[in-house]
Each structure stands twice: as C-alpha cells, then as structure tokens.
Design an enzyme around this catalytic site. Structure first.
Site, PDB file in Angstrom:
ATOM      1  N   LEU B 125       0.833  -1.198   0.000  1.00 31.60           N
ATOM      2  CA  LEU B 125       0.000   0.000   0.000  1.00 31.60           C
ATOM      3  C   LEU B 125       0.865   1.245   0.000  1.00 31.60           C
ATOM      4  O   LEU B 125       1.742   1.407   0.836  1.00 31.60           O
ATOM      5  CB  LEU B 125      -0.918   0.000   1.231  1.00 31.60           C
ATOM      6  CG  LEU B 125      -1.905   1.183   1.256  1.00 31.60           C
ATOM      7  CD1 LEU B 125      -3.314   0.675   1.461  1.00 31.60           C
ATOM      8  CD2 LEU B 125      -1.526   2.181   2.331  1.00 31.60           C
ATOM      9  N   HIS B 229       6.231   0.937  13.281  1.00 32.20           N
ATOM     10  CA  HIS B 229       6.912   2.192  12.995  1.00 32.20           C
ATOM     11  C   HIS B 229       5.907   3.319  13.237  1.00 32.20           C
ATOM     12  O   HIS B 229       4.720   3.166  12.987  1.00 32.20           O
ATOM     13  CB  HIS B 229       7.359   2.182  11.539  1.00 32.20           C
ATOM     14  CG  HIS B 229       8.328   3.247  11.197  1.00 32.20           C
ATOM     15  ND1 HIS B 229       7.940   4.520  10.872  1.00 32.20           N
ATOM     16  CD2 HIS B 229       9.686   3.236  11.135  1.00 32.20           C
ATOM     17  CE1 HIS B 229       9.011   5.247  10.606  1.00 32.20           C
ATOM     18  NE2 HIS B 229      10.088   4.496  10.759  1.00 32.20           N
TER      19      HIS B 229
END
Lengths: 343, 348, 348, 343
Positions: B125, B229
């Site tokens: 994505l 993250h």
C-alpha cells in the site's frame, strides 16, 4: 612429612575449624557440624563398602601434617555425580550457520542444558591451607584421589569431572547468573545457591532452567566475559588439574558459568603414567645420587595413604626403595605393592 | 473523483514513478522496472484468472478521474510462502514453575516459524503524499476488503498484513540490533535490501532455529516486539477496525507485527451488502445531509472498481450519480457491493 | 421450566450425584466430595466477588423448576495456568526448501507450549442423560456466552475450550499410543486419572520439549490431531457457531482440539441486546407463532439466571411471562440481556 | 610382499578396474574415470603440499602386491572433513526426563543434527580385494593412513572419524532413510545419495534436514534396529578400526544411520604405541629366533611407504633390523628413521 588419608571420625573437630576459615563458595567444604559429620560418616561407609558399580559413594580425603597432626587440606571424590539425581551442566555447543546465497558461513556458540556428566565421577571439596598452597603436597592432595581411583577402578567411572567456582563480584553477585539463571529463578545468586544447597542435580533445575540452547552472542558482555572463567580461589586447583590432563572447554556451570574440567581416565597423567612397584627398604648407597619426587600410594580402602618421596628414578624398574618411615606411614611392608607416579 | 481499480498493463510507468517515492521500509515496492513489470503482468493475469489461484497477486491502483493521475497502489497476494519460505517469529509463552521453590516464571518465547505459509497477504500500500487527505487513505486500504467480500473463494481463510516495525529517529531498529545483528553481522539496511530482491529465505538460514526467550534480549529490543513504525500507526488502526488483529507473529528482522484476520470475521465480509443501482435521480445525493460515506464497488473481477460515495444502500437499492456509475463501470439495474466506510460500535 | 443459574452451596450434593454419572474423559468433574466442595466454595466466592478476578471459577447449574432437580452443570474459569502450568501442543508449520534440489517440503510441527496461560476457559459441561432433548444442551452451553457478554470485564480477551480428543471404539487414543506412551510408559487411563487430580503439569515434565514433526508419528496418530471424540462433535459445533475456532492448539495427550475465541468477536458479544421487561400481558407470548427461541438472562452477577424463552426483544423491550420473570428473579421494568438461540447466517 | 603407498598417475587404469568390481555404496571409491583422475591428482597435490593447517588435502593410498604389481586395495584420509563445507552428522544424545511427583526418571535417546565432526580428519574409501581380506595386509592398509598421520601430524586434526555404510535392503532402500530423510527430501535413498553425491557437507542438508532433535522412540522399529548398524561390506573395516581404538557410540550418519567411528589420536594404538626406530640391516643370527609382526612405515610425503615385516621384538629397543628387500621397498637406507608398530 605430610600424608593424604581418608577422613576419620576424629577429624571432625579439625574440619569444623577448617570450614570456618575456608572460602565462602559452593564447591568446597560443608559448613555446619551436622553436615561435616554426615560427610565424614558417608566417607567412612564408602571406603568400607564393597562396590561393583559406582553409586552413592563419596570419598573424603584429608592432608595431614604429621608433625603436629594438624589437618591442612581436604579433597573429595564422588563415585557418580548422578547417583542422587541428574547432574546438569551447560555444554558448549557450536552451531554452524550457512547461507550459500550470501556466501556467509559462521559459527555461533550456544550453551545447552545437558545431563551428560551424570555418570561421571566428580572431584570436589579441594581445599588446602595457605601454608601448603605452594608446596608439592597441594598436588599430592589433588592427585591422591585419582591414585585411589587407579587402585580401585571399579569404584569409579571411566570419566571424571571437577566443577570450579566461577567469577563473582565483591557482593557475591554473579554476572553469568544475572544474565541467565536469575531470569528463571527470580532470585539473587547467593539466595539461589543457598536454596538449592549448591547442588546441580535437583528437580528444580529441570523445572526452572531453560531447555533450549542459549545463544551466547545474546548474553550481555559481562556474562560472556566470565564464561568458563575461574574464581581466583580456584586457580591452584585449575593449574593442578590441567597439568593432570583435565580439559576445560566442553562444559560450564549452569549457575555461575564457572569451568567444569573433565577427562577420560586415559587422558589423566596419574592413570596413564603411574606404575605399580614393589616396595623395598631404602638403604642410602652413595651420596649425591640424583633423586626425583614421586607420589606413592598404597591400599584401596580406609587404609589408603599417599605421600611424596624423593628417591632415585625408577624408570623401567619394577621396585621402589622407600625409607622405613615412609613404609610405616603408607602402612606397607617390604614386598607390598605400591602405586608410584612422578610429581 | 478517485476510483480504485484493477491495475492494467499501461499503468506500469505510473507505478514505477510511484515506487521511486516509496523510500526504504517497504520491501515489495521497489523502483525496479523488471520486478514491477513482472508483477503487473502477474496482476493482470490474476484478474483475468489465467494463472493458478495460489499464484495470483491482485494489484489495485487509485486513479484521479480528473487528471488521470495514478495516486496510490495496494495489493492482495493470494498466498505467501509457496515458492520461497515465509518466515516469522511467533511469540509464545513458556512457564517455568517449581512448587518446591515457590517460583512461577512466565516467559515469552520467540519461535522461528513458517506458520503463515499459504496465507493471503494485504501488501504494497502506497498513497502519493499530495493525496494524503480526507478519506483517501481509508478508501485505498479498505478497497481490498470489499474485493475479498465479493470474491472470498479466491482467498484462504487466513488474511495477513505485515506492518513495518519500530525504528528510532535515526532509523535504527532496536530489535535488529539486539538480535539479528549477532547472526547476520551486517547493517539493517543491507538486510532490508536483500529481502527486497527476494532473498529473505536465505537470510533466514542464518537465524537461530531454537526457541529464544525474549528475556535474553536487551530491554529496548524487548520493548518493541510487535510495535509498528511511528508512521505506520494509522495504517495499523485502519486494519484493526476491519477485523485484523495482532496474534503474536512478528517480522524476524524488526519485530513489526503481522496482523491477521479470519476472512469470515472481517467487517467487510460480515457487514457489506449487495445493492441494485437505481436510476440517477440527481436529487437524493444532492441533498444527502451528512450521510456516512459508503464504499461502493462493482462485482466484476476482471475490471474491479471501487469508489467512495455519499449515497447509502437502503433496502437493497442505492442511488448513485451518473458520474459514480461511470467510475464503477456500471449502470442502473446492475448490482454493486456496499459497506459503510467506518466501523460502527456494537450496540452493547 | 429449566433455568440456568449461578451455583450455590446447597447444590453440592446434586453436583456430586451428577459427577458420578460423568465417566472418564472429563478431568474437571470427578466424583470427589473434597474437590467438588472446594470448587463450589470458589464458585460462590466468584459470584460474590470476594476473591481476586483471576482466581474465579463461575459455575452454573441447570435446574428444573418443576421438580427442583439439578439437570446440568457448566463453568467458566477466569484464568487457566496461573497456579499450575497449562500445557498444550501448538501445531506450527516449518518449510524445508532447497532450490538447488528443487525440493519444497512443508511440515507440520508440534511445539510444547504454555501459550494459553491466563486465558479464560469454558469447561465442565455436563447434562444429565434424561435431559438431553430439545434445546437443553444449547441452553446449557450458551448460557456462558450470555454471561460473558454481560460481564466482559471479568474475562481476558481470549476464551478457550478444551475438547475431548478422538478415541477408537475400544477407548484407545491413537495419538497417545503414537507419542505420549513412549515418554510416560503408562496407560492412557492412568495419565487421565493423574490429570484429574491436578498433576497434569508434572506429567508434562516427561514430554519431549523440543519441537516434533508430526510426520514422525504413525499415520493413525497424525490423522487424529485436532479431531474430537465422536461424542463431542455436537458440542464442538455449538461452540463454533458462537465464534470459537480451532486455531492449532491441541491436548498433549489425546490431541483433542482447543477451541479459541476473542471475546469481542463472540456472537453473543456482538449480537446480544439489552431489553426492558414489559409487564406480563399474557397474550403476546401465548400467540407467538413459531418465534425463534431467545436466550434471556438477568443482569445480576451474584444471582445470575438464564432461561430460554419464546419471547423476542423488539425495540428494546421484551414481553416475558410471570413464570419467566420469576425464573430470572426479575420483574417488569428490569433490564435483561437477550440473544437468539441460533446464529443467523450472514446476508451475503 | 605387499606395500602401501600413495596413489600415482600410473594407477588410474587399475583403479578403474577396482571401481568396477567394488561394492555399490557411498563411502568407497569414486566410480567414473573422470572422478578417479580428479582424486588421484588431488592426492598427488596433497602429498606434495606444504601444510601448516589441515585443509583441503586428501590423501589416497593403494595396497600393491609387489609380485605382479597389482593393486589390491585403496584407502584414503582427508585432512579436514569440513574444508569444503560443514560436515553434518547425527549426535547420539541422551535426554533425562524427570518427574519428581510421579517418581519417574528415565532417559530418552535423541539424534541431533550437528557439525562437530567438521574439523576432524576423515578416513574413507577403504577397500581391499577379496583375496587380501583375511591377510594382515588389510590391517596394514587401514593403519597406514594413521602411520602417515603419525609421521606428519601437522597435516591432520587431533581427532579422526570414519563413516561406515549403514544397513540397506536388497533394493538399496534404507529403513533409516525411509523414517527420516525421505520425509524431508521426498526421494528414495539412492536418489538422494546420487543427488548429493554422497556428500555430508552440502548446503542442501542444512536446508532440508531437521534442526530439532529426533526422539528415537518415535522412529519405527525397523529404523531403530539399523541405527549404528553396519552394512555387511563394512565389517572388516569396523573390526580393524575398533581394534585400533575407534569408538562407535557417539555419532551416526544422517542418511542411512550407519555408525561413525571416531577417536582422539591419544586413543589410537597406531598413535600411542608406534615407535620411531633407526633402521638397520637384518642379518639372520640364529635360526628359530622368535619374531613378531610389525607395520613399518617411512617418509612423510609422496615417498611414503608401509609394509609388514616379521622380525625379532624391538620392545625397549631403539633400532629395527630390516632385510635389504624391505629397506628397498621403504626407500630407506641403514640409519634412517622408520615408524614401527605391532600389528
């Protein structure tokens, strides 16, 4: 003159005194009177036992200064480390990692909980008084156990090991323990040793310690640094044992990471280089005759005695000439067999 | 208007341009014309059903109908790990207990596993930075769930998504420093580059194969197991709202979480409904007052298309504007699949 | 009428009588007055909230209001494995692949694990044989899900249920014969008896700790991994309808599956609704034509009660008969929780 | 008389003939001319190499009947098994299982894939013609490799091993393979051996073989029965090697479960009992003097030769008297050193 002999009931008081001054640590003497009495009685029973297969026997020797009849050292050997459970240690394993695509191949050091030492005979409780540490009698005391094993091989395994105390800091903490055992036992090193009585053959170990290999690179630097390193108190023993033929690279202690020396009897100098000689009476023939030092031992039971003598070389010979005084200490007569090895 | 649609051969150049903007951290979308070309070809064959179901890779692009620009991409791989082993660490629990010593120690453990072999994977994505506004990110991410609801037979029951793991401000992965580095003896970025070119399995040959206690790792490595993250936090939340959960699988390098979902329990599969397109009346949607936006897709595998509409399906019917119908490639009387963009809370 | 309710001290004798009928195979319900007495005491303390949440054991009995007989029992343990390690085998996958030799081998692996430590457990379900008719079994099993929906804060997110594993006509467990026997050197029934008295963890000390390839086991042992006992097939189906799934954990002795569910995804938690009890009008339920039966519970932890009713909740209200209200210990104006007895298919 | 000597280029044709008749199997001779040439050339290069650390050297010896100059046997030794990869084997592990509550404690035998033999020197390719099998020269051929290692210790590791072919059925199937390797390789035993070229140091092994211990009780009875058992063709070698001091219990082959004999050089008779003597010319002094058989070897390079002689005992002595013919075959002169060991 000094003699190594099996412990006797009369030694208990002296052992108590020794225990009071000897190092704090786990691989040395029992500490309480009750435990000392137990150890002495177990030893006497062991020397007296008829043994076919090595089992629970535990032989305790003392080093006696004949002048003054004082005890200046102790050393023990157990017939089988696992007679009372499984003896656990960490085996030093090397795991090869290979990636052909990346052209990478390297070795990873890992520690694996293992029970391989269970059937070995175990040497322990080596202690010598400061005054004797630099004398050859320290070596005599250490080797006397193996001379006894050479005289009575059916009492022992073909393989022997000796755990030596690992590195601890000033507060009795162990960097190796902090990195490993503490995570599973959730207690301080000395508490764990006290809880488990210094043993390495308890069910609690199999319940709590890791069953999967410990990859050494993941251990903190301080823990890696002390792996296989000895506590300063063990340096004398370490030197004597490696000279004897023991090797230190294969196993370490699961608690403090101290070295476990081990050897097949074929690799031990006392086993391979000792000679059975007939004792004769020494009659000094000519002055200045070159002499060498031998450890000489006799008898395979409670009468076992070992001493150091300086006599002319017996290489190639079949008899050894011993002064009357030595014959008396060894409790042998002319014509009896003795075991001799260069020291 | 933005439409998400099945990728086509002619999208390759736009895809390459986008890949140049991705930067590190996404191993499946690198600016490599050969790799991207192969992938587009596989994707086209997938939508055309000319390759075996387990080899398929359904890739979607988001197109701005105004300027024809490709503004985003995402994909669903039908099955991972069937050509190259697919590795993860699985977090397990081991209890070490001694009644005698009154010690009960519960330890987390890392197992090197290929458990997710064969799962379908949501991946790749990327949304162009200037389109990161409004509901565009949701539209791009969620289009895949609508596709799955429409074609569940094309996928395994287990759906996964790998999330980028935690790194500090300097791009340092505490997990890699605490574990992988000892075994690879190279920089994290080098490892990342190798995985990008499909060498992940060969790196995994160097990983320790025996179970590892998490407690052996440095504290800062322990702390990031299963953590994403910082930039991936919103993407994780989106997937979790759709029924994907972290179930204890993490990346072997950076310990980023793998989200997993059972196809039958995805919100889209449970709650999306089919509706017939009504003739455009112009009025209904013109005056729709703050309606919740709805994802609407056609039901055509080969030319799958999806938009975000203000219209809502009511009683099996939906009123789409002509423009919307064109974007979906459908007309009045056709059947479309609809799902509210946002999950509603249970009524408890 | 049958009512399922929180167990009480005076149910002990009836519980003991039932335990004598259970037979082997259920380790948590043995005819041992001491064990059962302790357990009832813990259950009563659990409903009274006088012990810590993780030590609780919510036990329910099914009572026939006509003859006051106790006809069934079931329970939910708040957390397993916190006093004694809770062992399972987890089925994992390992791929052995060599590109050079063009070999790709996908192997199932058994890992000895304590992963389910801390999970809440559905257990100890037993229905007296003469009550095994109609919807009684469903009522007894599903009462627990309604309880969980009402009091989700009492449970961990992970719910499990251990299912009895496959045995052949002679009561022989092929999995045990192929694996456990080599390590225990005793009969399956002896192992079973030991686990019943809480010694499961000590037996597990004898199990091999290293991962095992399923392929090492004899074919007939491989075949029954995750298979339930023939008599347990219906119970498994009931739980699966409620949102519990086999996720690869099995019993270490007979390889019976552990079903798992996320509390938030249980049908009862998703779909049950609160409703206010309307005054009894006698008519509504008298003429209710083939309504789907509905599970109805009160919302009272200390005296939790549940029945199966022909009434249905409509717009937040439900019309219960006076008898039903009495069985639930509630009256008009009180709030109850309702759930259709059977799951409905999704509208896809 | 027979002599063991390094292979030479002139032997290639004879080796081809031997290969045609020798057993099908993996631990014996190379089969094709190309591979034979490779092996001979590698051997010649190895004998000629200056070696500090054992590496890729591979030494191939032949047994030659001097009457007729025919080759009747071969034997090889590789300096380091892992010079070209990691050498994999199964280690026989014993895992202690303890349950205090149940009072149960027993041992489970497990096989662990390991790379410990990688740094060992490996003996292989032992083959003797039928006519020689019952003669002492079979032993000479086997031991000559170790005599060479005693003469050139820097060329070898301190530890040696020898894999012996395991049990296969009439169709070349292996019950051990069927229970283990087949599940991972998905092919027949002989196909796997062909595919991997009989090697045990290939990346494919680490890719395909199990990394977790294999619990022996889970293996089918037929597989357990052949673990550590030798193929009938290996009986001669097995007897010679165990007499030499090799031990068979620690490792087995990962493919067919055949035994891997291994030993530290200190445990090998050739190493510990061989004597360096000065060669003198034998002049028969009196008839009927009792003689004993010795293996005698000389030279540590391509001139290496080993023969059997029957001469008076040299126990305690420092020289050995050899007939001129023997001196010639050994390529030594009076006064040169030779290595002797009772055979």
């Amino acid at each position: 003159m000094y003699v190594v002999r099996p412990v006797e009931l009369a030694d208990i008081a002296a052992l108590e005194k020794l225990a009071a001054v000897s190092m704090p640590g786990v691989h040395t003497l029992p500490k309480t009177r009750e435990k000392i009495v137990q150890a002495v009685e177990a030893s006497i029973a062991s020397f007296g036992a008829q043994v076919d297969i090595p089992s629970e026997e535990s032989y305790l020797f003392v080093l006696e200064a004949l002048a003054g009849h004082s005890l200046v050292g102790t050393a023990a050997i157990h017939a089988s480390a696992g007679s009372n459970g499984t003896y656990f240690s960490f085996r030093n394993d090397v795991i090869q990692q290979v990636s052909r695509d990346l052209g990478i191949s390297h070795s990873i050091h890992a520690l694996t909980l293992c029970s391989e030492l269970t059937s070995y005979s175990q040497l322990s409780s080596f202690y010598v008084d400061e005054r004797v540490q630099s004398r050859p009698e320290a070596a005599l005391l250490s080797r006397a156990r193996l001379m006894f094993a050479a005289l009575a091989p059916q009492r022992f395994s073909d393989r022997f090991f000796v755990p030596l105390a690992g590195v601890t800091d000033d507060n009795g903490g162990s960097p190796f323990w902090d990195a490993l055992g503490r995570k599973f036992f959730q207690m301080d090193f000395l508490d764990a040793e006290r809880t488990i009585g210094g043993a390495r053959n308890r069910t609690s170990i199999v319940e709590l310690m890791p069953h999967y290999p410990v990859y050494v690179p993941l251990l903190p630097g301080e823990a890696q640094a002390v792996m296989g390193q000895i506590h300063p108190s063990g340096e004398l023993a370490f030197g004597l044992l490696t000279a004897e033929g023991f090797e230190a690279d294969d196993y370490i202690d699961i608690f403090d990471g101290g070295p476990i020396l081990q050897a097949h009897k074929h690799a031990l100098r006392t086993m391979t280089q000792s000679m059975r000689c007939t004792a004769t009476l020494y009659r000094p023939s000519r002055a200045g005759e070159p002499v060498v030092q031998y450890a000489v031992a006799a008898n395979a039971g409670q009468q076992f005695r070992a001493v150091i003598v300086s006599v002319p070389s017996i290489e190639g010979g079949i008899s050894i000439a011993l002064p009357q005084e030595v014959l008396d200490v060894l409790q042998v007569a002319e014509g009896d067999d003795v075991l001799c090895v260069r020291i | 208007m933005l439409v998400v649609r099945a990728i086509q051969e002619h999208d390759l150049d736009a895809l390459y341009t986008m890949a140049t903007q991705v930067g590190s951290g996404m191993t499946t979308l690198k600016p490599d014309m050969k790799m991207l070309g192969d992938r587009v070809a596989i994707a086209c064959a997938s939508f055309a059903e000319t390759i075996a179901p387990e080899k398929r890779d359904y890739m979607f692009v988001m197109e701005d109908t105004v300027n024809k620009r490709i503004a985003g991409v995402c994909a669903i791989k039908a099955a991972v790990g069937l050509e190259e082993p697919f590795y993860n660490y699985r977090i397990g629990t081991l209890v070490h207990s001694s009644r005698e010593l009154k010690v009960f120690t519960r330890m987390e453990t890392l197992y090197l596993s290929n458990d997710l072999t064969g799962s379908s994977e949501l991946c790749s994505l990327f949304l162009a930075p200037d389109y990161r506004i409004g509901n565009n990110g949701k539209l791009l991410s969620k289009c895949r769930f609508l596709f799955i609801s429409q074609f569940p037979h094309l996928f395994t029951q287990k759906m996964i998504a790998e999330m980028r793991g935690y790194q500090d401000e300097n791009g340092r992965s505490p997990f890699y420093e605490g574990l992988g580095r000892h075994f690879f003896k190279m920089e994290f970025d080098d490892v990342d580059a190798l995985t990008a070119v499909g060498k992940k399995s060969f790196i995994a040959e160097l990983m320790p194969r025996q179970p590892l206690y998490v407690a052996y790792l440095p504290k800062e490595a322990q702390d990031v197991v299963g953590q994403v993250h910082k930039s991936t936090v919103p993407a994780r939340r989106l997937l979790e709202q759709e029924g994907m959960h972290y179930e204890g699988y993490v990346d072997i390098f950076d310990a980023g979480p793998v989200l997993q979902g059972r196809v039958s329990e995805l919100r889209a599969v449970r709650d999306s409904v089919l509706a017939v397109v009504d003739p455009d009346t112009d009025m209904a949607h013109a005056c729709a007052p703050e309606l919740e936006p709805t994802l609407v897709s056609n039901t055509n595998l080969r030319d799958f298309r999806m938009i975000l509409s203000e219209a809502a399906a009511v009683n099996g019917h939906i009123d789409l504007s002509t423009e919307e119908q064109q974007a979906l490639g459908c007309r009045a009387g056709d059947t479309v699949r609809t799902l509210t963009l946002n999950a509603r809370k249970n009524n408890v």
